[in-house]
Design an enzyme around this catalytic site. Sequence first.
Site, PDB file in Angstrom:
ATOM      1  N   ASP A  86     -12.333  34.088  43.986  1.00  0.00           N
ATOM      2  CA  ASP A  86     -13.118  33.288  43.306  1.00  0.00           C
ATOM      3  C   ASP A  86     -13.398  34.437  42.057  1.00  0.00           C
ATOM      4  O   ASP A  86     -14.017  33.878  40.883  1.00  0.00           O
ATOM      5  CB  ASP A  86     -14.411  33.027  43.943  1.00  0.00           C
ATOM      6  CG  ASP A  86     -15.116  33.774  44.591  1.00  0.00           C
ATOM      7  OD1 ASP A  86     -14.695  34.451  45.327  1.00  0.00           O
ATOM      8  OD2 ASP A  86     -16.224  34.239  44.196  1.00  0.00           O
TER       9      ASP A  86
ATOM     10  N   ARG B  32     -21.983  36.051  28.675  1.00  0.00           N
ATOM     11  CA  ARG B  32     -20.722  36.503  28.782  1.00  0.00           C
ATOM     12  C   ARG B  32     -19.698  35.689  28.043  1.00  0.00           C
ATOM     13  O   ARG B  32     -19.830  34.490  28.004  1.00  0.00           O
ATOM     14  CB  ARG B  32     -20.342  37.093  30.001  1.00  0.00           C
ATOM     15  CG  ARG B  32     -20.073  36.132  31.074  1.00  0.00           C
ATOM     16  CD  ARG B  32     -19.670  36.720  32.374  1.00  0.00           C
ATOM     17  NE  ARG B  32     -19.409  35.525  33.359  1.00  0.00           N
ATOM     18  CZ  ARG B  32     -19.031  35.654  34.657  1.00  0.00           C
ATOM     19  NH1 ARG B  32     -19.249  37.006  35.261  1.00  0.00           N
ATOM     20  NH2 ARG B  32     -18.591  34.772  35.142  1.00  0.00           N
TER      21      ARG B  32
HETATM   22  P1  AMP Z   1     -20.536  36.558  43.020  1.00  0.00           P
HETATM   23  O1  AMP Z   1     -21.049  37.469  44.058  1.00  0.00           O
HETATM   24  O2  AMP Z   1     -21.561  36.435  41.837  1.00  0.00           O
HETATM   25  O3  AMP Z   1     -19.179  36.417  42.694  1.00  0.00           O
HETATM   26  O4  AMP Z   1     -20.905  34.964  43.596  1.00  0.00           O
HETATM   27  C1  AMP Z   1     -20.467  34.246  44.695  1.00  0.00           C
HETATM   28  C2  AMP Z   1     -20.516  32.984  44.794  1.00  0.00           C
HETATM   29  O5  AMP Z   1     -22.260  32.927  45.065  1.00  0.00           O
HETATM   30  C3  AMP Z   1     -20.937  31.999  43.603  1.00  0.00           C
HETATM   31  O6  AMP Z   1     -20.487  30.636  43.860  1.00  0.00           O
HETATM   32  C4  AMP Z   1     -22.089  32.183  42.982  1.00  0.00           C
HETATM   33  O7  AMP Z   1     -22.414  31.143  42.083  1.00  0.00           O
HETATM   34  C5  AMP Z   1     -23.119  32.056  44.135  1.00  0.00           C
HETATM   35  N1  AMP Z   1     -24.209  32.832  43.974  1.00  0.00           N
HETATM   36  C6  AMP Z   1     -24.328  34.304  43.803  1.00  0.00           C
HETATM   37  N2  AMP Z   1     -25.612  34.667  43.771  1.00  0.00           N
HETATM   38  C7  AMP Z   1     -26.354  33.341  43.568  1.00  0.00           C
HETATM   39  C8  AMP Z   1     -27.762  33.037  43.317  1.00  0.00           C
HETATM   40  N3  AMP Z   1     -28.800  33.979  43.222  1.00  0.00           N
HETATM   41  N4  AMP Z   1     -28.103  31.770  43.367  1.00  0.00           N
HETATM   42  C9  AMP Z   1     -27.084  30.891  43.405  1.00  0.00           C
HETATM   43  N5  AMP Z   1     -26.007  30.866  43.551  1.00  0.00           N
HETATM   44  C10 AMP Z   1     -25.518  32.292  43.805  1.00  0.00           C
HETATM   45 MG    MG Z   2     -18.072  35.490  41.509  1.00  0.00          MG
END
Ligand code: AMP
Ligand code: MG
Length: 489
Positions: free
Chosen positions: A249, A173
Amino acid sequence: MLQIRFDNSYARELEGMYVPWQGSRAPAPKMLLLNEVLADELGLDAQALQSPEGLAMLTGSAMPEGASPLAMAYAGHQFGGFSPQLGDGRALLVGEVINRQGRRRDIHLKGSGRTPFARGGDGKAALGPVLREYIIGEAMAALGIPTTRALAAVATGETVLREEPLPGAVLARVGASHLRVGSFQFFLARGDIASLKRLADYAIRRHDPELEGRDDCYLAFLQAVTARQMALVAQWMAVGFVHGVMNTDNCAISGETIDYGPCAFVDVYDPQAVFSSIDTGGRYAYANQPLLAQWNLARLAETLLPLIAPENPESALPEARAVIDGAAGIYTQERRRRFGAKLGLAAPGEDDEALIDGFLDMLAAKGADFTQSFRALIDAAGGDAAALSAQLRSAPGLNDWLTRWRKRLDAEKDGAAGAVARMQAANPVYIPRNHLVEAALADAQGGNLETTRRLLEALAQPFTECAGFEAYAAPAPSGFGPYVTYCGT
Ligand code: AMP
Ligand code: MG
């Protein structure tokens, strides 16, 4: 040959705020979707992106010369609870390029493998969520709403384990930056004011260069971010978009929509609409979004206090609070402007709010389709209210409302034609309807991307009715729903 002219300011200027990192190797990368128009805007060669080297970069397997892949550090409030360390757990900033308009853009991967911020996660992304972010992000861009863009979706050839084994993919992205409210919180939580200042100075240079050198630059920066964020949320509201995870975040300093997870567009208008399976309290319901954006901005304000008044951060509270309180007024103005345009008004004033609210109240009372009702209103401006009546199933106040609205339109300088033109530009025909997105993802899972491609085609010109695409404008079939989205990450 993949040649990209990178200019990696984040890596260069913000040492200590990231971990240099490489992605994991994708065993059998395969291009699923490539956004050639965006590639061209970025000065990237679409052919080269499809070469083995291109696929290696787009999955994080191997980087071309000049890239400086890294995992960014950030913290964040998730559903109101603070995590002092989140960071790119499964994402990488590949580097930055300057696009054809001279604007700096991040190239960023999601699903490229574990990083030191991965905590318990596997660092991967499943095909479904990757395509979902691709489809909805591109729809938002076509609707004229600030957003990160999808450059490519690449299958990794790997199986990722969620509730069931799923095909893995990586989303590439592009965004104006990936600085978040949580990036600032990371350093406040550590009491590292020097880093906080470096980060804020960088953010100002990158997003608000006109503020550089001003004595009140940090307060002015807070004001600028606030204005962008509230304007953004007003645009979400005007198309019925529910972000679903407005954690700090996922709140970008640039004012772009970022991190599409369990997001969705409302079909039937319902201010309390929540789609995310994990949002049990309805914190991020449709109607709460302006308030939650303001809450997120208050968290940003807290991080800026020690920069606004280094000697005595608390003394900056009243000024910072004034900016955050002002967010509500900015939202009111932006909402009035956006929804006013949906009603055909060129310069909606405070008095027009009753008209806007009156229409939305009827939609809510009748459970009418949000998008179709506003389209039907265009016909009503031309004198034919039959479609609107059908949408609103003879809502009791409809005739009264129409009389008031028509009278108000008579006051427009450019008459009915002007109003109709404004409405056509503000009320989309095509939105990524949930049942269409689900059908596209289901087919993609089975290896057929045609459904996704055709949906993307319909969504690319959302304001223009297009022969052959009637089904894309129709509401969900009656058996569909209640719709639930899963983080499914
Ligand atoms: P998100 O829900 O994508 O905004 O992610 C929230 C946090 O969780 C961020 O720090 C992401 O990097 C981490 N995170 C989400 N999914 C994963 C995954 N499958 N492996 C490692 N980190 C994850
Ligand atoms: Mg995020």
